[in-house]
Write a protein that holds these residues in place. Structure first.
Motif, PDB file in Angstrom:
ATOM      1  N   LYS A  65      80.185  84.543  56.085  1.00 28.60           N
ATOM      2  CA  LYS A  65      80.356  83.096  55.979  1.00 28.60           C
ATOM      3  C   LYS A  65      79.142  82.442  55.327  1.00 28.60           C
ATOM      4  O   LYS A  65      79.264  81.436  54.622  1.00 28.60           O
ATOM      5  CB  LYS A  65      80.585  82.494  57.362  1.00 28.60           C
ATOM      6  N   VAL A  66      77.965  83.025  55.557  1.00 27.27           N
ATOM      7  CA  VAL A  66      76.729  82.451  55.018  1.00 27.27           C
ATOM      8  C   VAL A  66      76.494  82.904  53.582  1.00 27.27           C
ATOM      9  O   VAL A  66      76.011  82.145  52.742  1.00 27.27           O
ATOM     10  CB  VAL A  66      75.523  82.848  55.897  1.00 27.27           C
ATOM     11  N   THR A  67      76.855  84.160  53.273  1.00 30.60           N
ATOM     12  CA  THR A  67      76.531  84.745  51.969  1.00 30.60           C
ATOM     13  C   THR A  67      77.665  84.665  50.957  1.00 30.60           C
ATOM     14  O   THR A  67      77.484  85.042  49.806  1.00 30.60           O
ATOM     15  CB  THR A  67      76.145  86.221  52.129  1.00 30.60           C
ATOM     16  N   GLY A  68      78.832  84.232  51.402  1.00 31.21           N
ATOM     17  CA  GLY A  68      79.968  84.251  50.496  1.00 31.21           C
ATOM     18  C   GLY A  68      80.608  85.621  50.395  1.00 31.21           C
ATOM     19  O   GLY A  68      81.322  85.922  49.436  1.00 31.21           O
ATOM     20  N   GLY A  69      80.322  86.479  51.385  1.00 30.70           N
ATOM     21  CA  GLY A  69      80.989  87.782  51.444  1.00 30.70           C
ATOM     22  C   GLY A  69      80.210  88.937  50.857  1.00 30.70           C
ATOM     23  O   GLY A  69      80.797  89.993  50.562  1.00 30.70           O
ATOM     24  N   SER A  70      78.887  88.792  50.696  1.00 26.97           N
ATOM     25  CA  SER A  70      78.105  89.874  50.097  1.00 26.97           C
ATOM     26  C   SER A  70      76.811  90.116  50.876  1.00 26.97           C
ATOM     27  O   SER A  70      76.382  89.275  51.673  1.00 26.97           O
ATOM     28  CB  SER A  70      77.760  89.546  48.641  1.00 26.97           C
ATOM     29  N   LEU A  71      76.215  91.276  50.626  1.00 29.73           N
ATOM     30  CA  LEU A  71      74.920  91.622  51.208  1.00 29.73           C
ATOM     31  C   LEU A  71      74.256  92.613  50.273  1.00 29.73           C
ATOM     32  O   LEU A  71      74.840  93.635  49.927  1.00 29.73           O
ATOM     33  CB  LEU A  71      75.108  92.241  52.602  1.00 29.73           C
ATOM     34  N   ASP A  72      73.025  92.306  49.861  1.00 35.23           N
ATOM     35  CA  ASP A  72      72.332  93.169  48.903  1.00 35.23           C
ATOM     36  C   ASP A  72      71.774  94.428  49.550  1.00 35.23           C
ATOM     37  O   ASP A  72      71.928  95.530  49.029  1.00 35.23           O
ATOM     38  CB  ASP A  72      71.200  92.401  48.218  1.00 35.23           C
ATOM     39  N   VAL A  73      71.067  94.254  50.673  1.00 39.30           N
ATOM     40  CA  VAL A  73      70.385  95.387  51.314  1.00 39.30           C
ATOM     41  C   VAL A  73      70.727  95.394  52.802  1.00 39.30           C
ATOM     42  O   VAL A  73      70.517  94.396  53.499  1.00 39.30           O
ATOM     43  CB  VAL A  73      68.850  95.302  51.144  1.00 39.30           C
ATOM     44  N   LEU A  74      71.236  96.510  53.273  1.00 36.66           N
ATOM     45  CA  LEU A  74      71.515  96.707  54.696  1.00 36.66           C
ATOM     46  C   LEU A  74      70.487  97.680  55.241  1.00 36.66           C
ATOM     47  O   LEU A  74      70.399  98.823  54.792  1.00 36.66           O
ATOM     48  CB  LEU A  74      72.921  97.273  54.886  1.00 36.66           C
ATOM     49  N   ILE A  75      69.664  97.220  56.204  1.00 37.58           N
ATOM     50  CA  ILE A  75      68.614  98.057  56.790  1.00 37.58           C
ATOM     51  C   ILE A  75      69.008  98.417  58.217  1.00 37.58           C
ATOM     52  O   ILE A  75      69.228  97.535  59.049  1.00 37.58           O
ATOM     53  CB  ILE A  75      67.253  97.337  56.763  1.00 37.58           C
ATOM     54  N   LEU A  76      69.087  99.704  58.488  1.00 40.45           N
ATOM     55  CA  LEU A  76      69.465 100.210  59.809  1.00 40.45           C
ATOM     56  C   LEU A  76      68.192 100.486  60.594  1.00 40.45           C
ATOM     57  O   LEU A  76      67.564 101.532  60.446  1.00 40.45           O
ATOM     58  CB  LEU A  76      70.293 101.490  59.674  1.00 40.45           C
ATOM     59  N   ASN A  77      67.812  99.545  61.436  1.00 44.72           N
ATOM     60  CA  ASN A  77      66.539  99.630  62.140  1.00 44.72           C
ATOM     61  C   ASN A  77      66.690  99.756  63.650  1.00 44.72           C
ATOM     62  O   ASN A  77      65.711  99.940  64.364  1.00 44.72           O
ATOM     63  CB  ASN A  77      65.684  98.391  61.823  1.00 44.72           C
ATOM     64  N   ALA A  78      67.917  99.658  64.155  1.00 43.04           N
ATOM     65  CA  ALA A  78      68.118  99.748  65.601  1.00 43.04           C
ATOM     66  C   ALA A  78      68.010 101.204  66.052  1.00 43.04           C
ATOM     67  O   ALA A  78      68.376 102.121  65.329  1.00 43.04           O
ATOM     68  CB  ALA A  78      69.478  99.186  65.981  1.00 43.04           C
ATOM     69  N   GLY A  79      67.486 101.404  67.249  1.00 41.22           N
ATOM     70  CA  GLY A  79      67.376 102.767  67.763  1.00 41.22           C
ATOM     71  C   GLY A  79      66.738 102.793  69.130  1.00 41.22           C
ATOM     72  O   GLY A  79      66.289 101.776  69.654  1.00 41.22           O
ATOM     73  N   SER A  80      66.691 103.987  69.686  1.00 42.46           N
ATOM     74  CA  SER A  80      66.142 104.172  71.026  1.00 42.46           C
ATOM     75  C   SER A  80      65.479 105.534  71.111  1.00 42.46           C
ATOM     76  O   SER A  80      65.920 106.494  70.467  1.00 42.46           O
ATOM     77  CB  SER A  80      67.256 104.063  72.067  1.00 42.46           C
ATOM     78  N   ALA A  81      64.423 105.624  71.906  1.00 41.76           N
ATOM     79  CA  ALA A  81      63.760 106.918  72.131  1.00 41.76           C
ATOM     80  C   ALA A  81      64.472 107.734  73.195  1.00 41.76           C
ATOM     81  O   ALA A  81      64.137 108.885  73.437  1.00 41.76           O
ATOM     82  CB  ALA A  81      62.306 106.698  72.535  1.00 41.76           C
ATOM     83  N   GLY A  82      65.462 107.114  73.844  1.00 34.47           N
ATOM     84  CA  GLY A  82      66.280 107.859  74.795  1.00 34.47           C
ATOM     85  C   GLY A  82      65.746 107.833  76.212  1.00 34.47           C
ATOM     86  O   GLY A  82      64.835 107.072  76.545  1.00 34.47           O
ATOM     87  N   PRO A  83      66.318 108.669  77.067  1.00 36.14           N
ATOM     88  CA  PRO A  83      65.962 108.671  78.494  1.00 36.14           C
ATOM     89  C   PRO A  83      64.575 109.255  78.748  1.00 36.14           C
ATOM     90  O   PRO A  83      63.891 109.727  77.827  1.00 36.14           O
ATOM     91  CB  PRO A  83      67.050 109.562  79.122  1.00 36.14           C
ATOM     92  N   GLU A  84      64.150 109.242  80.023  1.00 38.02           N
ATOM     93  CA  GLU A  84      62.813 109.715  80.391  1.00 38.02           C
ATOM     94  C   GLU A  84      62.612 111.194  80.089  1.00 38.02           C
ATOM     95  O   GLU A  84      61.480 111.663  79.960  1.00 38.02           O
ATOM     96  CB  GLU A  84      62.563 109.451  81.881  1.00 38.02           C
ATOM     97  N   THR A  85      63.692 111.945  79.964  1.00 37.80           N
ATOM     98  CA  THR A  85      63.580 113.380  79.673  1.00 37.80           C
ATOM     99  C   THR A  85      63.080 113.648  78.259  1.00 37.80           C
ATOM    100  O   THR A  85      62.914 114.806  77.872  1.00 37.80           O
ATOM    101  CB  THR A  85      64.935 114.071  79.869  1.00 37.80           C
ATOM    102  N   SER A  86      62.846 112.596  77.474  1.00 34.80           N
ATOM    103  CA  SER A  86      62.344 112.783  76.109  1.00 34.80           C
ATOM    104  C   SER A  86      60.977 113.456  76.080  1.00 34.80           C
ATOM    105  O   SER A  86      60.559 113.971  75.047  1.00 34.80           O
ATOM    106  CB  SER A  86      62.273 111.437  75.384  1.00 34.80           C
ATOM    107  N   THR A  87      60.273 113.471  77.208  1.00 32.87           N
ATOM    108  CA  THR A  87      58.945 114.103  77.265  1.00 32.87           C
ATOM    109  C   THR A  87      59.028 115.612  77.473  1.00 32.87           C
ATOM    110  O   THR A  87      57.995 116.292  77.480  1.00 32.87           O
ATOM    111  CB  THR A  87      58.113 113.498  78.407  1.00 32.87           C
ATOM    112  N   LEU A  88      60.250 116.150  77.621  1.00 27.48           N
ATOM    113  CA  LEU A  88      60.417 117.573  77.908  1.00 27.48           C
ATOM    114  C   LEU A  88      60.692 118.380  76.643  1.00 27.48           C
ATOM    115  O   LEU A  88      61.414 117.921  75.750  1.00 27.48           O
ATOM    116  CB  LEU A  88      61.581 117.784  78.884  1.00 27.48           C
TER     117      LEU A  88
END
Length: 259
Positions: A65-88
Motif C-alpha cells: 500500500k505504501v510502495t505501490g506494490g514493489s520492494l527493491d531489497v528484501l533483507i532477512l534479518n530475523a533469527g534466534s540462537a535457539g534454546p539453552e542447549t545451544s552451549t552443548l
C-alpha cells in the motif's frame, strides 16, 4: 530504494526518498526503533509473526500500500540462537535425544522455515522492484571451513539452520535468476549487538571466543560496531550483481574476511 551513489553507503533511512520497513514481533519492546521512526517518517514499522505465512501475507499487503506494490531489497534479518542447549557440543546430546530434537527443530523453525515464508510472501513485491535483491543475514557459524578451523563445536542447531538457509538462498537465486532477481547470504561479522554483549560480555567467554577467532585472524581484538557492520553490509548489497547471486559472502564481500 534509489540507485546508490559512489560514496560509502549510509543507512537507507537517512535519505528521505527511501522507504524503509521494519518487521517486528511487538512494538512493546521496540523503543529505540520507535524513537528513530518518530524522527524519520520514511521508516514504517510493521507488526507481524514470522512463523505465520498468513500474517506475513498481511504484512506484504501493508507494505504494498505504501510502495505501490514493489520492494527493491528484501533483507532477512530475523533469527534466534535457539534454546539453552545451544552451549552443548553434539556428543553431549547422547541420552538427551528430546533435547537434541528441540535444539534442531527450534532453530530450523526460527532461522530457516520462517525466512522461506518471508521470501515467498514478499516475492511478488520484489518481482516489481527495481533492484530485485533478496539478502539473508547469515553467520560465520554456517560456514564449514570456519567451524573446522576455529574448532567451535557448540551452537549446533543455530549453525545447522544458518548453513541450511545459505543453501535455500542459493536455491532461490537459481530459481529466480531468469527474472533478474539476485540473492545473497552474508555474514555481518562479529558485531557488538545487544545479543552479542549478553554472551561475549562475560570475560571468560570473550577470551574463549577470541582464542578461537585468532585461528582465523590473529589480529581480531573484539566485535565491530553495529554502524561499521551495517555500512559494510550495505556496500556489499549495493555491489551485488548477477555474477555473485546465490553466494555466501562476508560483510567485506569476500569469502574469508570474517571480522
Amino acid at each position: 530504494m534509489p540507485a546508490a551513489d559512489t560514496d560509502r553507503p549510509r543507512p537507507k533511512s537517512v535519505d528521505p526518498k527511501n522507504k524503509v520497513f521494519a518487521l517486528i514481533r511487538s512494538r512493546a519492546t521496540a523503543g529505540p526503533l520507535e524513537e528513530l521512526a518518530a524522527k524519520r517518517k520514511n521508516i514504517h514499522i510493521v507488526v507481524t509473526d514470522m512463523s505465520n505465512p498468513r500474517k506475513l501475507d498481511e504484512a506484504a499487503a501493508e507494505v504494498a500500500k505504501v510502495t505501490g506494490g514493489s520492494l527493491d531489497v528484501l533483507i532477512l534479518n530475523a533469527g534466534s540462537a535457539g534454546p539453552e542447549t545451544s552451549t552443548l557440543p553434539p556428543s553431549a546430546f547422547h541420552g538427551r535425544e528430546d533435547a537434541l530434537e528441540n535444539e534442531i527443530h527450534e532453530n530450523i523453525k526460527n532461522n530457516l522455515l520462517s525466512n522461506i515464508y518471508l521470501v515467498n510472501c514478499f516475492l511478488g513485491l520484489v518481482r516489481n522492484g527495481v533492484e530485485k535483491k533478496i539478502v539473508f543475514v547469515s553467520s560465520q557459524c554456517g560456514d564449514v571451513e570456519f567451524t573446522r578451523v576455529t574448532g567451535l563445536a557448540t551452537l549446533l542447531g543455530y549453525s545447522v539452520s544458518k548453513a541450511g538457509m545459505n543453501v535455500i538462498t542459493t536455491k532461490f537465486g537459481a530459481e529466480l535468476a531468469q527474472e533478474g532477481i539476485k540473492t545473497l547470504s552474508m555474514s555481518p561479522g562479529w558485531v557488538n549487538t545487544d545479543a552479542a554483549k549478553a554472551v561475549t560480555g562475560d570475560p571468560e567467554i570473550r577470551k574463549f571466543m577470541l582464542n578461537a577467532f585468532h585461528k582465523i585472524d590473529p589480529t581480531v581484538e573484539g566485535p565491530i560496531s553495529v554502524d561499521e557492520s551495517v555500512t559494510d553490509q550495505l556496500q556489499v548489497i549495493q555491489n551485488l550483481t548477477e555474477a555473485d547471486s546465490g553466494k555466501f559472502l562476508t560483510h567485506h564481500g569476500n569469502h574469508d574476511e570474517w571480522f
